[in-house]
Design a protein around this motif. Sequence first.
Motif, PDB file in Angstrom:
ATOM      1  N   PRO A  30       0.812  -1.219   0.000  1.00 54.41           N
ATOM      2  CA  PRO A  30       0.000   0.000   0.000  1.00 54.41           C
ATOM      3  C   PRO A  30       0.850   1.276   0.000  1.00 54.41           C
ATOM      4  O   PRO A  30       2.021   1.253   0.367  1.00 54.41           O
ATOM      5  N   SER A  31       0.206   2.352  -0.407  1.00 54.24           N
ATOM      6  CA  SER A  31       0.835   3.666  -0.379  1.00 54.24           C
ATOM      7  C   SER A  31       0.775   4.225   1.035  1.00 54.24           C
ATOM      8  O   SER A  31       0.021   3.725   1.872  1.00 54.24           O
ATOM      9  N   PRO A  32       1.539   5.272   1.314  1.00 56.69           N
ATOM     10  CA  PRO A  32       1.359   5.973   2.594  1.00 56.69           C
ATOM     11  C   PRO A  32      -0.065   6.485   2.727  1.00 56.69           C
ATOM     12  O   PRO A  32      -0.683   6.890   1.729  1.00 56.69           O
ATOM     13  N   SER A  33      -0.579   6.467   3.921  1.00 52.82           N
ATOM     14  CA  SER A  33      -1.891   7.061   4.172  1.00 52.82           C
ATOM     15  C   SER A  33      -1.760   8.572   4.027  1.00 52.82           C
ATOM     16  O   SER A  33      -0.642   9.108   4.030  1.00 52.82           O
ATOM     17  N   HIS A  97       0.954   4.922 -13.926  1.00 53.75           N
ATOM     18  CA  HIS A  97       0.156   4.097 -13.024  1.00 53.75           C
ATOM     19  C   HIS A  97       1.003   3.201 -12.121  1.00 53.75           C
ATOM     20  O   HIS A  97       0.482   2.227 -11.558  1.00 53.75           O
ATOM     21  N   TYR A  98       2.279   3.524 -11.969  1.00 59.03           N
ATOM     22  CA  TYR A  98       3.094   2.768 -11.016  1.00 59.03           C
ATOM     23  C   TYR A  98       2.435   2.805  -9.645  1.00 59.03           C
ATOM     24  O   TYR A  98       1.809   3.808  -9.259  1.00 59.03           O
ATOM     25  N   ALA A  99       2.621   1.736  -8.886  1.00 61.72           N
ATOM     26  CA  ALA A  99       2.044   1.668  -7.543  1.00 61.72           C
ATOM     27  C   ALA A  99       2.723   2.675  -6.616  1.00 61.72           C
ATOM     28  O   ALA A  99       3.836   3.148  -6.875  1.00 61.72           O
ATOM     29  N   GLY A 100       2.044   2.988  -5.538  1.00 63.46           N
ATOM     30  CA  GLY A 100       2.602   3.896  -4.540  1.00 63.46           C
ATOM     31  C   GLY A 100       2.132   5.329  -4.732  1.00 63.46           C
ATOM     32  O   GLY A 100       1.506   5.675  -5.737  1.00 63.46           O
ATOM     33  N   SER A 101       2.454   6.150  -3.765  1.00 59.87           N
ATOM     34  CA  SER A 101       2.163   7.578  -3.868  1.00 59.87           C
ATOM     35  C   SER A 101       3.157   8.214  -4.831  1.00 59.87           C
ATOM     36  O   SER A 101       4.291   7.756  -4.969  1.00 59.87           O
ATOM     37  N   LEU A 102       2.731   9.272  -5.480  1.00 60.42           N
ATOM     38  CA  LEU A 102       3.609   9.972  -6.419  1.00 60.42           C
ATOM     39  C   LEU A 102       3.689  11.442  -6.048  1.00 60.42           C
ATOM     40  O   LEU A 102       2.673  12.128  -5.941  1.00 60.42           O
TER      41      LEU A 102
END
Length: 199
Positions: A30-33, A97-102
């Motif tokens: 998952p990405s950072p909240s 669309h790479y996973a994670g926050s950008l």
Amino acid sequence: MNDTMLNDRSSLLSLLETRRSAKPREMVGPSPSPAELERILTIAARSPDHGKLAPWRFVTIAEAQRDAFETILREALAAEDPCASVAKHQKETEFAHYAGSLVVLVSAPVENHKIPVWEQQLACGAAGMNLLLAAHALGFVAGWVTGWRAYSERVRGAFCGPGERIAGFIFIGHPGREMEDRSRPALGDVAREWEAPAA
């Protein structure tokens, strides 16, 4: 110095010694909240900043905005390389669309100021490094990349104001596979004692 302080310092040194960059294309969630990302950016902003100018900007791209980001990348690629292959365009779709926050790190120097632009650009780089360290401290991995996108006028115009430029795209997530550390320069190759010029 008490044991707690020694342990804290040891943990901090270990953190610094183990940070490594991740390849964005290999990241997973998952990405950072939202709260974690806010904390990461708040720490990133605690960077050396001669003149207190904050010559950087953090532009976050939400998951729901990735399609719009993809459109910008594809349009920019078509403008720069009208003969770009389908595979090249597909690569931009994947990048968007790479996973994670950008987070798009923007260098925003204050022109015509007594603090030279070069020093302000260094401050932006320090903010980026702080961002990577903060992400690592919270248990994430991060990858800071540039490539042609960072130098495209079409892409720059979507994120930057006059006189600003893209310093990089920083993805924050989790490693999709076991990470390997890369070789580091030998200290003797990058550090030396100063030798004063002969009188």
